[in-house]
Design an enzyme around this catalytic site. Structure first.
Site, short mmCIF file in Angstrom:
data_model
loop_
_atom_site.label_atom_id
_atom_site.label_comp_id
_atom_site.label_asym_id
_atom_site.label_seq_id
_atom_site.Cartn_x
_atom_site.Cartn_y
_atom_site.Cartn_z
N ASP A 136 35.34 42.43 26.70
CA ASP A 136 34.83 43.11 28.01
C ASP A 136 33.99 42.23 28.78
O ASP A 136 32.86 41.86 28.45
CB ASP A 136 34.47 44.46 27.55
CG ASP A 136 34.23 45.31 28.91
OD1 ASP A 136 34.18 44.91 30.22
OD2 ASP A 136 33.67 46.44 28.95
N GLN A 155 49.07 42.73 34.42
CA GLN A 155 50.43 42.10 34.67
C GLN A 155 50.43 40.53 34.47
O GLN A 155 51.22 40.05 33.93
CB GLN A 155 50.65 42.43 36.15
CG GLN A 155 49.88 41.77 37.38
CD GLN A 155 50.80 41.79 38.64
OE1 GLN A 155 51.86 41.80 38.70
NE2 GLN A 155 49.90 41.79 39.71
N LEU A 156 49.29 39.86 34.80
CA LEU A 156 49.10 38.41 34.39
C LEU A 156 49.08 38.32 33.03
O LEU A 156 49.83 37.40 32.51
CB LEU A 156 47.99 37.76 35.21
CG LEU A 156 48.04 36.17 34.74
CD1 LEU A 156 49.23 35.43 35.20
CD2 LEU A 156 46.93 35.61 35.66
N TYR A 195 35.12 42.21 46.95
CA TYR A 195 35.94 41.63 46.08
C TYR A 195 35.91 40.10 46.13
O TYR A 195 35.81 39.29 45.05
CB TYR A 195 37.12 42.23 46.12
CG TYR A 195 38.33 41.46 45.39
CD1 TYR A 195 38.34 41.48 44.10
CD2 TYR A 195 39.21 40.66 46.02
CE1 TYR A 195 39.44 40.81 43.19
CE2 TYR A 195 40.18 39.95 45.09
CZ TYR A 195 40.19 39.78 43.69
OH TYR A 195 41.11 39.24 43.12
N TYR A 219 38.01 42.49 38.12
CA TYR A 219 37.92 43.79 38.76
C TYR A 219 38.67 43.64 39.86
O TYR A 219 38.54 42.74 40.65
CB TYR A 219 36.69 44.34 39.25
CG TYR A 219 36.28 45.37 39.92
CD1 TYR A 219 35.95 46.87 39.23
CD2 TYR A 219 36.71 45.52 41.20
CE1 TYR A 219 35.84 47.82 39.97
CE2 TYR A 219 36.71 46.99 41.86
CZ TYR A 219 36.31 47.98 41.39
OH TYR A 219 36.07 49.03 41.88
#
Length: 286
Positions: A38, A12-13, A127, A63
């Site tokens: 990647d 989205q960003l 996270y 992630y």
């Protein structure tokens, strides 16, 4: 013309950065996804940079599945920490300035004050810990960097809280939304615009916070979404003070944005006004 690399172009960003780039024609912007860049593949990253040179790299790849990261610890760390370390090393070698997007989840959420950039970090989930480690690697290996922490990102693109509420509201699903966490919903379009302004003004290197102004709970956010969705007036919304999640979340993670506002001579719009503006556009789409 300065060249800018954007990773995570399909997120989205990344998509908001693509829209924002149209207003900054002084830059040549190259958008890449994980098939090319990647963060989980150091070899692929090194190979791409060996064939290309950039003045700036905006790292919008990450992630981001907070709950899944609790069990998928290795992949979260490989991308958010070790991948960022490799990216910082490559940027150092190539003379590239790195703009790295981080998170309010590097904090534990126990402060009653809005977090400033110098406050002590203490993530309470995998996270947040992986993102903090990425920050630390950047600070260790690369002087020419901007670490930009943000919070509760949403946009017209992809999987996020706004689109989830709109989807389930349209289906008539009862929406049980937590009041346990307080933060600031941040329009990813506003963040994308600020990132490009950062490239233009190139303030002092270091850590910055950007979020929309104000604070609310997830329930408040959902209520405001529905208030700006005339077609969803009949949606069922209910509060809950105990919504179980696999990963712990900061109870209060509001970011103080005074540093970046002063550095870029900008004013962060309030989250309610920014949401209303975005949703007005969504509501008028054919």
């Amino acid at each position: 013309m300065k060249r800018v690399l954007v990773t995570g172009a399909n997120g989205q960003l990344g998509r908001c950065l693509k829209d924002a780039s149209l207003e900054f024609s002084e830059f040549e912007v190259i958008f890449t996804d994980r098939t090319v860049m990647d963060l989980g593949s150091p070899i692929k990253m090194a190979d791409y940079f060996s064939k290309n040179n950039f003045d700036f790299c905006i790292n919008a790849a990450a992630y981001t599945n907070v709950d899944k990261a609790e069990t998928d610890t290795k992949e979260a760390r490989d991308i958010n920490a070790e991948g960022v370390k490799k990216l910082a090393e490559i940027c150092l070698e190539k003379g590239t300035t790195l703009i790295h997007i981080s998170t309010d989840y590097v904090f534990d959420g126990e402060s009653l004050e809005d977090y400033v950039e110098t406050d002590a970090t203490n993530p309470i989930n995998v996270y947040g810990a992986s993102k903090l480690k990425g920050e630390q690697y950047i600070e260790q290996y690369l002087k020419t960097h901007y670490i930009l922490r943000t919070s509760w990102l949403y946009s017209q693109y992809g999987h996020n809280f706004l689109n989830t509420i709109l989807k389930h509201g349209a289906l008539g699903t009862e929406l049980k939304i937590t009041t346990e966490q307080t933060g600031t919903p941040t329009n990813a379009n506003d963040l994308a615009n600020v990132i490009f302004k950062m490239l233009v003004r190139t303030p002092e290197y270091g850590i910055y916070h950007f979020a929309n102004k104000g604070a609310c709970t997830w329930y408040d956010f959902a209520k405001e979404i529905l208030a700006n969705s005339p077609q969803l007036k009949a949606a069922k919304l209910a509060k809950t003070d105990h919504y179980p999640t696999f990963a712990a979340r900061p109870e209060r993670s509001v970011l103080n944005t005074k540093k970046i506002e002063k550095a870029l001579n900008v004013v962060a719009p309030s989250w309610t006004i920014s949401l209303k503006g975005l949703m007005k556009g969504l509501n008028t789409q054919p």
